[in-house]
Design an enzyme around this catalytic site. Structure first.
Site, PDB file in Angstrom:
ATOM      1  N   THR A   1     -30.355  67.830  11.550  1.00 24.55           N
ATOM      2  CA  THR A   1     -29.867  67.839  10.161  1.00 24.55           C
ATOM      3  C   THR A   1     -29.817  69.259   9.589  1.00 24.55           C
ATOM      4  O   THR A   1     -30.085  70.228  10.271  1.00 24.55           O
ATOM      5  CB  THR A   1     -30.762  66.951   9.279  1.00 24.55           C
ATOM      6  OG1 THR A   1     -32.084  67.510   9.243  1.00 24.55           O
ATOM      7  CG2 THR A   1     -30.852  65.540   9.839  1.00 24.55           C
TER       8      THR A   1
ATOM      9  N   ARG B   1     -22.134  61.640   2.900  1.00 26.02           N
ATOM     10  CA  ARG B   1     -22.004  60.238   3.206  1.00 26.02           C
ATOM     11  C   ARG B   1     -20.734  59.754   2.546  1.00 26.02           C
ATOM     12  O   ARG B   1     -20.212  60.410   1.639  1.00 26.02           O
ATOM     13  CB  ARG B   1     -23.261  59.516   2.696  1.00 26.02           C
ATOM     14  CG  ARG B   1     -23.233  58.029   2.664  1.00 26.02           C
ATOM     15  CD  ARG B   1     -24.516  57.421   2.190  1.00 26.02           C
ATOM     16  NE  ARG B   1     -25.769  57.965   2.643  1.00 26.02           N
ATOM     17  CZ  ARG B   1     -26.416  57.590   3.737  1.00 26.02           C
ATOM     18  NH1 ARG B   1     -25.894  56.650   4.524  1.00 26.02           N
ATOM     19  NH2 ARG B   1     -27.554  58.152   4.066  1.00 26.02           N
TER      20      ARG B   1
ATOM     21  N   LYS C   1     -32.603  61.507  16.309  1.00 25.99           N
ATOM     22  CA  LYS C   1     -32.484  62.484  15.230  1.00 25.99           C
ATOM     23  C   LYS C   1     -33.792  63.226  15.023  1.00 25.99           C
ATOM     24  O   LYS C   1     -34.876  62.630  14.998  1.00 25.99           O
ATOM     25  CB  LYS C   1     -32.061  61.813  13.921  1.00 25.99           C
ATOM     26  CG  LYS C   1     -31.756  62.798  12.790  1.00 25.99           C
ATOM     27  CD  LYS C   1     -31.416  62.086  11.491  1.00 25.99           C
ATOM     28  CE  LYS C   1     -30.140  61.311  11.602  1.00 25.99           C
ATOM     29  NZ  LYS C   1     -29.741  60.739  10.277  1.00 25.99           N
TER      30      LYS C   1
ATOM     31  N   ASP D   1     -26.076  52.293   9.668  1.00 28.83           N
ATOM     32  CA  ASP D   1     -27.441  51.831   9.889  1.00 28.83           C
ATOM     33  C   ASP D   1     -27.420  50.351  10.210  1.00 28.83           C
ATOM     34  O   ASP D   1     -26.753  49.567   9.529  1.00 28.83           O
ATOM     35  CB  ASP D   1     -28.290  52.042   8.635  1.00 28.83           C
ATOM     36  CG  ASP D   1     -28.682  53.486   8.422  1.00 28.83           C
ATOM     37  OD1 ASP D   1     -29.607  53.949   9.109  1.00 28.83           O
ATOM     38  OD2 ASP D   1     -28.061  54.153   7.564  1.00 28.83           O
TER      39      ASP D   1
ATOM     40  N   GLU E   1     -25.576  67.226  11.417  1.00 28.01           N
ATOM     41  CA  GLU E   1     -25.109  66.586  10.187  1.00 28.01           C
ATOM     42  C   GLU E   1     -25.689  67.336   9.000  1.00 28.01           C
ATOM     43  O   GLU E   1     -26.625  68.123   9.141  1.00 28.01           O
ATOM     44  CB  GLU E   1     -25.533  65.121  10.147  1.00 28.01           C
ATOM     45  CG  GLU E   1     -27.032  64.896  10.150  1.00 28.01           C
ATOM     46  CD  GLU E   1     -27.435  63.440  10.284  1.00 28.01           C
ATOM     47  OE1 GLU E   1     -28.289  62.994   9.492  1.00 28.01           O
ATOM     48  OE2 GLU E   1     -26.884  62.747  11.160  1.00 28.01           O
ATOM     49  N   ASN E   2     -25.116  67.093   7.846  1.00 32.83           N
ATOM     50  CA  ASN E   2     -25.653  67.679   6.629  1.00 32.83           C
ATOM     51  C   ASN E   2     -26.818  66.835   6.125  1.00 32.83           C
ATOM     52  O   ASN E   2     -26.839  65.615   6.276  1.00 32.83           O
ATOM     53  CB  ASN E   2     -24.576  67.810   5.551  1.00 32.83           C
ATOM     54  CG  ASN E   2     -23.810  66.525   5.306  1.00 32.83           C
ATOM     55  OD1 ASN E   2     -23.325  65.900   6.249  1.00 32.83           O
ATOM     56  ND2 ASN E   2     -23.667  66.127   4.050  1.00 32.83           N
ATOM     57  N   ALA E   3     -27.800  67.500   5.521  1.00 33.00           N
ATOM     58  CA  ALA E   3     -28.989  66.804   5.034  1.00 33.00           C
ATOM     59  C   ALA E   3     -28.789  66.215   3.652  1.00 33.00           C
ATOM     60  O   ALA E   3     -29.368  65.186   3.316  1.00 33.00           O
ATOM     61  CB  ALA E   3     -30.179  67.761   5.018  1.00 33.00           C
ATOM     62  N   LEU E   4     -27.972  66.879   2.829  1.00 34.22           N
ATOM     63  CA  LEU E   4     -27.737  66.458   1.449  1.00 34.22           C
ATOM     64  C   LEU E   4     -26.234  66.356   1.205  1.00 34.22           C
ATOM     65  O   LEU E   4     -25.458  67.073   1.834  1.00 34.22           O
ATOM     66  CB  LEU E   4     -28.355  67.464   0.480  1.00 34.22           C
ATOM     67  CG  LEU E   4     -29.868  67.669   0.593  1.00 34.22           C
ATOM     68  CD1 LEU E   4     -30.319  68.819  -0.306  1.00 34.22           C
ATOM     69  CD2 LEU E   4     -30.622  66.393   0.252  1.00 34.22           C
TER      70      LEU E   4
ATOM     71  N   HIS F   1     -36.852  51.528  10.439  1.00 36.75           N
ATOM     72  CA  HIS F   1     -37.614  51.993   9.282  1.00 36.75           C
ATOM     73  C   HIS F   1     -37.133  51.270   8.027  1.00 36.75           C
ATOM     74  O   HIS F   1     -36.112  50.580   8.043  1.00 36.75           O
ATOM     75  CB  HIS F   1     -37.433  53.503   9.111  1.00 36.75           C
ATOM     76  CG  HIS F   1     -36.009  53.916   8.880  1.00 36.75           C
ATOM     77  ND1 HIS F   1     -35.058  53.903   9.882  1.00 36.75           N
ATOM     78  CD2 HIS F   1     -35.358  54.356   7.760  1.00 36.75           C
ATOM     79  CE1 HIS F   1     -33.897  54.322   9.400  1.00 36.75           C
ATOM     80  NE2 HIS F   1     -34.051  54.594   8.116  1.00 36.75           N
TER      81      HIS F   1
ATOM     82  N   GLU G   1     -35.878  59.261  11.885  1.00 35.38           N
ATOM     83  CA  GLU G   1     -36.080  60.556  12.539  1.00 35.38           C
ATOM     84  C   GLU G   1     -37.364  60.571  13.357  1.00 35.38           C
ATOM     85  O   GLU G   1     -38.346  59.908  13.008  1.00 35.38           O
ATOM     86  CB  GLU G   1     -36.143  61.663  11.479  1.00 35.38           C
ATOM     87  CG  GLU G   1     -34.842  61.785  10.693  1.00 35.38           C
ATOM     88  CD  GLU G   1     -34.949  62.659   9.457  1.00 35.38           C
ATOM     89  OE1 GLU G   1     -33.901  63.108   8.970  1.00 35.38           O
ATOM     90  OE2 GLU G   1     -36.078  62.879   8.975  1.00 35.38           O
TER      91      GLU G   1
ATOM     92  N   ASP H   1     -32.300  58.004  -0.968  1.00 31.45           N
ATOM     93  CA  ASP H   1     -32.335  56.547  -0.809  1.00 31.45           C
ATOM     94  C   ASP H   1     -31.982  55.871  -2.133  1.00 31.45           C
ATOM     95  O   ASP H   1     -32.720  55.990  -3.120  1.00 31.45           O
ATOM     96  CB  ASP H   1     -33.718  56.091  -0.353  1.00 31.45           C
ATOM     97  CG  ASP H   1     -33.986  56.383   1.105  1.00 31.45           C
ATOM     98  OD1 ASP H   1     -33.049  56.822   1.791  1.00 31.45           O
ATOM     99  OD2 ASP H   1     -35.123  56.165   1.556  1.00 31.45           O
TER     100      ASP H   1
ATOM    101  N   HIS I   1     -36.907  72.826   6.823  1.00 31.94           N
ATOM    102  CA  HIS I   1     -36.615  74.261   6.755  1.00 31.94           C
ATOM    103  C   HIS I   1     -37.548  75.022   5.824  1.00 31.94           C
ATOM    104  O   HIS I   1     -37.594  76.254   5.880  1.00 31.94           O
ATOM    105  CB  HIS I   1     -35.167  74.466   6.297  1.00 31.94           C
ATOM    106  CG  HIS I   1     -34.855  73.774   5.001  1.00 31.94           C
ATOM    107  ND1 HIS I   1     -35.041  74.393   3.790  1.00 31.94           N
ATOM    108  CD2 HIS I   1     -34.400  72.521   4.742  1.00 31.94           C
ATOM    109  CE1 HIS I   1     -34.682  73.542   2.823  1.00 31.94           C
ATOM    110  NE2 HIS I   1     -34.304  72.401   3.375  1.00 31.94           N
TER     111      HIS I   1
END
Length: 589
Positions: A418, A496, A370, A125, A456-459, A165, A258, A173, A375
């Site tokens: 994601t 991450r 992104k 970022d 990418e993975n969300a979590l 953002h 996003e 976060d 979901h």
């Protein structure tokens, strides 16, 4: 247009379309003792602001000669055509709020471990609130140059995010990085520069798209703020762009970077699986809606007042209910509102990406955007959580193909999606989730519209089951032993980088995951060898009229996906062995 760059003989002129632009130079730009270039405090410069380069070192990175690889045998060459590069997101606090590299040596050790695992690169970022935090047009890039040098020294490529953002208030976060204080000062005087809920709650994570064209920020519009930031980035990172270190530039287009509205903010009490709320009640977007409704012959139409609260279920509301034909979203008024709401979002993304394309024209990079994997409530007829986020995706209407069509005009900007790690069976039944069908729909939309997709993975996940799902989505029909597979994502980004990822059995599983993404091939530094050659960015095609974009809402069946990957990292037995090894390592200390 010409840019100047210092040379031994004075000033040399070169085309603006070249990737290398003017390097920071004390001989050309006045600086303080610290190297920061400042704006004359007596008056603000006209818009757009001239760029203020503040990187303390401007040495150009030369392109080192590369040894030629030995010729590949036919089978190796065909397998390499299935290669999917893997990037890893850096910690959110890689650059601190004080604009310094956090624990440089510790980070270097982590990057080295990633490189040992065969990882292709990292994603970072680039926080607007940090870089331009000192004041309008005062950009401080030195910490980011130091960070990028670390990656370069460890042999890792870079995906960078233009993060317009704030960080804080979203799932995952762990730090707080607000948007620049001088922008927030404008918000103190005019709170309508922020997205606003039906109840009047302001969201300070990202400026409302209602101010995209309003010169409220010291004479600049929101889009000019973003464009000037990207101009400064290119000026100050010209050598790193030219040498091929930076390969992707993901342009932040909303909360969490996003392309969406901030419809489900944890900071305002949202909890999964709430439907969220529409975020268009600032005076600027309300004015825009009233004008659009009047032009459509319905000046009496108002913004929705029956769409519920953040944590409602769809059937708690009149707007989203599946009980009979009385749902507002199915009425003429409801359809008009949802079309307006989602179209404003697409137009916002289109215009900022057009600026990004102009800024980075000629650079050997890909642009990306992104899209969020919302979901929950996907199996409800209304798709309520998607609607509040700005994705008008319901039965009989594809809400994602218009976005993909818009991205395609920007020299094939990548659609990054994601929740690639999620399975339906892992979700709570009451949430009516379907992440597998959602991923299939969105990736198919990108491929069908001729733009590249990434995922990418969300979590955060460290288990083999999640890795196998990501592998399946990356190559949904498996490896093609004859060469390039019909469908394959451009890249996978893992969320991450943590110490936990790099320890014990988790690191072993991750290394296997990277190897399988690479189709059991060794790390390959040249994307052309796996049929993803990078080329200088070309100018975006002419803007596509909104009605032409909306033609893409006609649904088509998604491409078929295999039920499981053919390049598994192992299943339950491998997981059991991992736990045994972890126990042994713990006992041995």
């Amino acid at each position: 247009m010409l840019a100047t760059t210092p040379s031994s003989s004075g000033v040399k002129l070169q085309p603006w379309g070249s990737c290398r632009r003017r390097a920071a130079s004390p001989a050309l730009l006045p600086a303080t003792a610290t190297g920061r270039i400042i704006v004359d405090s007596g008056r603000m410069p006209p818009s757009p602001l001239p760029l203020r380069a503040v990187a303390s070192e401007s040495a150009q990175t030369s392109r080192a000669p590369q040894p030629q690889p030995p010729p590949m045998d036919v089978d190796e060459e065909k397998m390499l055509a299935n290669y999917v590069p893997v990037f890893v997101m850096l910690p959110l606090e890689a650059i601190t709020a004080e604009n310094k590299v956090g624990d440089a040596e510790g980070l270097r050790a982590q990057l080295r471990r990633l490189r040992e695992a065969g990882v292709d690169g990292i994603m970072a970022d680039v926080w607007w609130g940090i870089v331009e935090g000192a004041g309008p047009g005062r950009y401080e890039w030195r910490a980011y140059r130091e960070l990028f040098r670390l990656a370069q020294e460890e042999g890792l490529k870079l995906q960078v995010i233009m993060s317009f953002h704030a960080c804080g208030g979203n799932v995952g976060d762990a730090v707080n990085i607000p948007i620049p204080a001088w922008v927030r000062d404008v918000g103190e005087a005019d709170p309508d520069v922020y997205y606003t809920s039906p109840g009047g709650a302001r969201n300070q994570e990202y400026l409302t798209i209602g101010v995209d064209d309003r010169p409220l920020f010291h004479g600049r519009t929101a889009i000019q703020l973003y464009a000037d930031f990207m101009e400064s980035f290119r000026e100050n990172m010209a050598d790193l762009l030219e040498c091929g270190l930076i390969v992707d530039i993901e342009v932040g287009l909303g909360p969490a970077g996003e392309l969406r509205y901030p419809s489900y903010p944890e900071s305002q009490g949202w909890a999964f699986p709430g439907i969220g709320q529409f975020q268009c009640y600032d005076k600027y977007l309300e004015e825009d809606f009233r004008a659009a409704a009047t032009d459509a012959g319905h000046p009496e139409w108002e913004l929705p007042d029956d769409a519920g609260e953040y944590n409602d279920a769809p059937d708690d509301t009149r707007f989203f209910t599946a009980d009979g034909a009385g749902a507002t979203y199915l009425t003429e008024k409801g359809r008009f509102f949802l079309t307006w709401y989602s179209s404003k979002l697409i137009d916002h993304g289109d215009r900022i990406l057009d600026e990004a394309n102009r800024v980075f024209l000629g650079c050997t990079v890909k642009l990306a955007a992104k899209v969020s994997g919302i979901h929950w409530w996907y199996r409800h007829p209304s798709h309520a959580a998607e609607l509040t986020a700005g994705y008008y995706n319901v039965d009989g209407r594809d809400g994602y193909r218009p976005i993909a069509r818009m991205l395609a005009r920007h020299d094939g900007a990548v659609l990054n999606f994601t929740c690639a790690e999620m399975r339906n069976s892992e979700q709570a039944e009451e949430a009516m989730s379907a992440p597998e069908e959602l991923v299939q729909q969105v990736l198919s939309a990108g491929w069908r519209e001729g733009t590249e997709v990434a995922c990418e993975n969300a979590l955060p996940r460290y288990d083999r089951r999640a890795y196998n799902q990501m592998l399946k989505n990356a190559r949904p029909n498996g490896v093609d032993l004859g060469g390039v597979p019909a469908r394959r994502v451009a890249a996978v980004t893992y969320l991450r980088l943590t110490d936990e990822l790099l320890a014990g059995s988790k690191y072993r599983a991750f290394k296997t995951f990277v190897r399988k993404m690479h189709a059991d091939q060794d790390y390959c530094a040249d994307p052309a060898q796996y049929h993803r050659p990078l080329k200088p960015l070309e100018r975006s095609r002419p803007a596509v009229p909104m009605d032409r974009l909306l033609d893409a809402t006609t649904p088509e069946a998604p491409y078929p996906f295999d039920p499981e990957t053919d390049m598994s990292v192992g299943g339950d037995l491998a997981g059991l062995i991992d736990r045994v090894f972890d126990k042994i390592e713990w006992i041995l200390g």
